[in-house]
Design an enzyme around this catalytic site. Structure first.
Site, PDB file in Angstrom:
ATOM      1  N   TYR A  27     -32.295 -31.678   2.120  1.00 52.74           N
ATOM      2  CA  TYR A  27     -33.175 -30.505   2.247  1.00 52.74           C
ATOM      3  C   TYR A  27     -34.371 -30.648   1.295  1.00 52.74           C
ATOM      4  CZ  TYR A  27     -34.391 -25.463   2.176  1.00 52.74           C
ATOM      5  OH  TYR A  27     -35.025 -24.242   2.259  1.00 52.74           O
TER       6      TYR A  27
ATOM      7  N   TYR B  79     -52.644 -33.981   5.789  1.00 50.18           N
ATOM      8  CA  TYR B  79     -53.438 -33.437   6.910  1.00 50.18           C
ATOM      9  C   TYR B  79     -54.618 -32.617   6.371  1.00 50.18           C
ATOM     10  CZ  TYR B  79     -51.031 -34.886  11.153  1.00 50.18           C
ATOM     11  OH  TYR B  79     -50.557 -35.626  12.203  1.00 50.18           O
TER      12      TYR B  79
ATOM     13  N   ASN C 180     -34.730 -23.378  18.360  1.00 50.17           N
ATOM     14  CA  ASN C 180     -33.669 -23.979  19.177  1.00 50.17           C
ATOM     15  C   ASN C 180     -32.305 -23.345  18.882  1.00 50.17           C
ATOM     16  OD1 ASN C 180     -33.063 -25.017  16.698  1.00 50.17           O
ATOM     17  ND2 ASN C 180     -32.946 -27.160  17.335  1.00 50.17           N
TER      18      ASN C 180
END
Ligand code: NAD
Ligand code: UDP
Length: 329
Positions: free
Chosen positions: A145, A159, A32
């Site tokens: 961060y 995951y 972006n």
């Protein structure tokens, strides 16, 4: 392979696109432009293997067709950037990681997370091995961060364990080279730009804090090897040669031939006092170690900044002095 690289218009992401394309893969870049630039990937337009999607990865990520790999590099990375963009940094590390993991699961693609040496915080173990859990202040300014990346690692492992996703985690140590933004605030870019402009080099604190600087081609080679390997636990990729910030300043002054002074400025809060990777895992699992010394890397980086500084300074001079087109450096 057909792979997606998020953060493709950034410093590391753009070099990674080059490497995957050079190896014969098809690359879809996504960015972006929040801290990146179209200039970094302009040379790739017209390459049949490359396509680009302008998109904020904190929103639902859609990519048409099959994917074999997702490399999640989108995130502000310079302390100056993430202190200016704290919420976006937290969102891209959390929501952006979740969205890109979801995409990888949907496409049954391999996933690689760009993590960081900042997960070790201000380390109490030196050099840092992957087993070290770190020393991070969650409510300090750098927490936006560090904690986003720590969450991203935990999400990636969830995951991996729960969905059986094929994942990799790289912990990147201070990397530098062409395509860094001259104003991104990191120490290598700051010192080179200041030296070329004849401005004082801004050494924060006494300058005795240490970092270990890795040239981009070494870092990219480590990322590529990890992605192609079967190793699923985090891997440090960085150059273990450790320097104080003052030593870096001296090297930049000598290589640029600059007469700039050194000016000590306040040390930012929670600035890590030392940082150096233990690269035993990278050596044994990936057969990787860095090839480029700091002196060689600076020699390859300074000309890039010389061009940038000249262009920017020439433009601003011609803005303030219309008609003066014969400005020289
Ligand atoms: P960079 O700022 O040059 O590149 C980051 C890119 O991500 C930019 O192009 C930016 O526009 C894009 N981006 C940020 N948020 C986005 C969003 N929400 N959606 C889409 N794109 C977005 O930084 P870099 O040095 O190239 O770092 C790349 C990655 O490597 C980051 O994840 C960073 O945390 C990690 N890393 C880098 C270093 C280093 O020394 N360069 C060290 C540790 C970790
Ligand atoms: N630093 C400095 N002058 C600068 C920029 C940074 O002395 O103009 C120091 C900073 O305090 C830190 C080191 O250089 O100790 C590396 O900073 P950088 O922002 O490059 O990355 P960090 O390793 O802190 O994420």
């Amino acid at each position: 392979m057909r792979i997606l690289i998020t953060g493709a218009a950034g410093f590391l992401g753009s070099h990674l696109c080059d490497r995957f394309l050079a190896e014969g893969h098809e690359v879809i870049g996504m960015d972006n432009f929040i801290t990146g630039s179209p200039d970094n990937i302009a040379h790739l337009f017209g390459n049949d293997g490359f396509s680009f999607i302008k998109h904020d990865v904190t929103e639902y990520v859609h990519v048409a067709g099959p994917l074999d790999g997702v490399l999640h590099f989108a995130s502000p990375a310079s302390p100056v950037d993430y202190l200016e963009l704290p919420i976006q940094t937290l969102k891209v590390g959390s929501l952006g990681t979740h969205k890109t993991l979801g995409l990888a699961k949907e496409k049954r693609a391999r996933y690689l997370l760009a993590s960081t040496s900042e997960v070790y915080g201000d380390p109490q173990v030196h050099p840092q091995t992957e087993e070290y859990w770190g020393h991070v202040n969650p409510v300090g300014p750098r927490g936006v961060y560090d904690e986003a990346k720590r969450f991203a690692e935990a999400m990636t492992m969830a995951y991996h364990r729960f969905h059986g996703l094929d994942t990799r985690i790289i912990r990147i140590f201070n990397t530098y080279g062409p395509r860094m933004r001259p104003s991104d605030g990191r120490v290598v870019s700051n010192f080179i730009v200041q030296a070329l402009r004849g401005e004082a080099l801004s050494v924060y604190g006494a300058g005795d804090q240490t970092r270990s600087f890795c040239y981009q081609s070494d870092e990219v080679d480590g990322i590529y090897r990890l992605f192609m390997s079967d190793y699923t636990m985090p891997v440090n990729i960085g150059n273990p040669d450790e320097f104080t910030v003052l030593e870096l300043a001296q090297k930049v002054l000598s290589q640029t031939g600059s007469g700039s002074a050194i000016e000590h400025q306040p040390l930012p809060k929670d600035d890590p006092k030392v940082r150096r990777p233990d690269i035993t895992v990278a050596r044994t699992e990936l057969g990787w170690e860095p090839q480029v010394s700091l002196d060689e890397g600076l020699r390859m980086t300074i000309p890039y900044f010389r061009d940038k500084v000249y262009t920017v300074d020439a433009k601003s001079r011609s803005l303030f002095a219309p008609g003066n087109e014969t400005v020289t450096q």
